[in-house]
Write a protein that holds these residues in place. Sequence first.
Motif, mmCIF file in Angstrom:
data_model
loop_
_atom_site.group_PDB
_atom_site.id
_atom_site.type_symbol
_atom_site.label_atom_id
_atom_site.label_comp_id
_atom_site.label_asym_id
_atom_site.label_seq_id
_atom_site.Cartn_x
_atom_site.Cartn_y
_atom_site.Cartn_z
ATOM 1 N N ALA A 60 11.991 20.755 30.158
ATOM 2 C CA ALA A 60 11.606 21.273 31.481
ATOM 3 C C ALA A 60 10.109 21.564 31.527
ATOM 4 O O ALA A 60 9.428 21.241 32.511
ATOM 5 N N ALA A 61 9.585 22.159 30.459
ATOM 6 C CA ALA A 61 8.166 22.533 30.445
ATOM 7 C C ALA A 61 7.279 21.289 30.523
ATOM 8 O O ALA A 61 6.307 21.250 31.289
ATOM 9 N N TYR A 62 7.625 20.250 29.733
ATOM 10 C CA TYR A 62 6.802 19.024 29.778
ATOM 11 C C TYR A 62 6.885 18.347 31.146
ATOM 12 O O TYR A 62 5.883 17.862 31.676
ATOM 13 N N VAL A 94 19.406 24.969 34.820
ATOM 14 C CA VAL A 94 20.589 25.805 35.085
ATOM 15 C C VAL A 94 21.274 26.117 33.759
ATOM 16 O O VAL A 94 21.613 25.218 32.989
ATOM 17 N N GLU A 95 21.433 27.397 33.486
ATOM 18 C CA GLU A 95 22.000 27.848 32.210
ATOM 19 C C GLU A 95 23.284 28.618 32.487
ATOM 20 O O GLU A 95 23.292 29.544 33.292
ATOM 21 N N CYS A 105 7.133 27.316 31.425
ATOM 22 C CA CYS A 105 7.852 26.700 32.547
ATOM 23 C C CYS A 105 7.405 27.349 33.855
ATOM 24 O O CYS A 105 7.098 26.667 34.831
ATOM 25 N N GLY A 106 7.359 28.685 33.847
ATOM 26 C CA GLY A 106 6.975 29.419 35.053
ATOM 27 C C GLY A 106 5.566 29.057 35.506
ATOM 28 O O GLY A 106 5.312 28.829 36.687
ATOM 29 N N ILE A 141 14.118 28.631 36.590
ATOM 30 C CA ILE A 141 15.231 28.784 35.645
ATOM 31 C C ILE A 141 16.292 29.660 36.301
ATOM 32 O O ILE A 141 15.964 30.741 36.804
ATOM 33 N N ARG A 142 17.530 29.208 36.283
ATOM 34 C CA ARG A 142 18.626 30.071 36.781
ATOM 35 C C ARG A 142 19.619 30.298 35.668
ATOM 36 O O ARG A 142 20.306 29.366 35.230
#
Length: 529
Positions: free
Chosen positions: A20-22, A33-34, A255-256, A262-263
């Motif tokens: 996600a970060a890349y 989604v976690e 990521c932010g 992120i959920r």
Amino acid sequence: MSRQLDTIVIGAGHNGLVTAAYLAKAGRSVLVVEGREVVGGAAATEELFPGYRVDSGAHRIGGLSPRIVAELALGEHGLEIMPADPTVFAPVEEGQPLLLWRDPARTALAIREISEADSKAWIPFTALIRKAAEFVQAAWAVTPPDVTGNDLGDLWSAAKLGLKIRGMGKKDMVEVMRVLPMSIYELLGEWFESDLVKGALAASAIGGLCQGPMAAGTAYTLLHHHVGAAAGVMRPTQRVRGGIGRLSDALLATCGKHGAEIRAGARVDRILVEAGSARGVVLEGGEEIHAHRVVSSADPRTTFFDLLEPSDVGPEFARKISNIRFKGVCAKVHLALGELPSFTCRPGSGPHLNGVISISPSLEYVERAYDDAKYGAASKAPYLEISIPSVTDPELAPPGKHLASIVMQYAPYQLRDGTWDDAARDALGDLVVRTLARYAPGIESMIESRHVLTPLDLESRFGLAEGNIYHGEMTLDQLLFMRPVPGASRYRAPIRGLHMCGAGTHPGGGVTGVPGRNAAREILKERSS
Ligand SMILES: Cc1cc2nc3c(=O)[nH]c(=O)nc-3n(C[C@H](O)[C@H](O)[C@H](O)COP(=O)(O)OP(=O)(O)OC[C@H]3O[C@@H](n4cnc5c(N)ncnc54)[C@H](O)[C@@H]3O)c2cc1C
């Protein structure tokens, strides 16, 4: 609700967060989604006892790629890696314990008290392991070729690896190729005579495997755990200050910063497939979220059998996935301790408690521990890897108290007699404490709370199929272009728009971030939305 994103990542384990970060850094709109309320997956820090920060799954950081740390600026977001020295303390019931220091000359000196011959062999042996691990490391960074296709890009990645091994020179090349498929039993037999030295090294080759050190290919597993280790360092032990969950905290911050959302507490019920393409996810509760692509960091069995319809997967691919061996064999025991345990062979506190404590007095001991599991029972005398991280990181436990985090092997997921019910879980906890007490008498009375995770608990808590800590066994037939299965080794599922980025993909398990980075690289080669 319906909205369109570039990418949905399923799972906020460290690999999902790395991908996600890349992607977000490259400008893609990303939602992670976690299913759990906690992020980090099998590398999370949780308050299992009031006032204690416990690494509920992984307690050592594997070959976390320094490139990922730098590219995602994880240091700036609070990640601090603490290399332990010594890396290993292998106690004995009687006689001299073994300490493996980061300085190989110091280790060689320490081994001299156990065996003169092994002391002499130590530095050349560590040099061989380093060379072979460097080759494995080169393979980690490459997207494995798809042996079922004939794409020229695939041939190039294979050729680059070939060039790397040729660059080693003929003598080293032959030696490395010879070592890769060996059993760790055979390899160590060529170098060492001491039971204790062989046991401590063999233990590093069987982590997460439903195999003993006499099985072919276990030398490779040892190398996997030595990727990125400094010269001369065996069983590289390093932790994250504040607990391994701080890695996910740093990834969340990155990521932010790049706009990924992120959920947590958002479990995917199924992946939406329309006209043969993945188009988003449906959460438990029915919410649909649409995206141009879906990336799953869940293990391959969960991804293809729980989140997709059989008609989406197809019988041939489903057959390959159902053939992946999981066979979890690890259990995890956490102890909240009123005081620091003392070992008979090295009483009191001291640097010997800085790294991991390996209950592996001989290679035969570890093999016998496996023998029980082969027939469906927990080891009567198990291999234990114990970490007391509060020794070097006091913020993990209340003042004056300590935390022990213990990986026990072998506890087979499939028991021949009975199931992993409450009584079996308690018996396992008792067995681990009893085993440890043989080396550190009196530990029983120091235990203020105990938390035991059987392989079944690892499955239900972390979503690990059959409790396998690496999303599938790390055996030679399940690695490289065969991970997760031949034809899907390039982080792409045989469904358009569906990718994989977890430990079930190349190069496999451990807290490395490499599957997540490689997957992002492949996805970024495709057109964005
Ligand atoms: C007990 C134990 C000890 C270990 N010890 C070590 C160690 O000391 N050193 C080391 O390097 N490695 C260790 N490992 C292995 C290492 O932790 C894993 O290989 C690694 O963390 C896997 O990372 P991942 O991101 O690929 O997958 P995971 O961490 O498994 O993350 C996958 C995520 O997907 C989520 N998910 C699954 N299904 C869904 C769904 N339907 N919807 C939404 N989310 C979903 C899960 O909740 C999870 O958060 C250990 C593992 C365990 C369990």
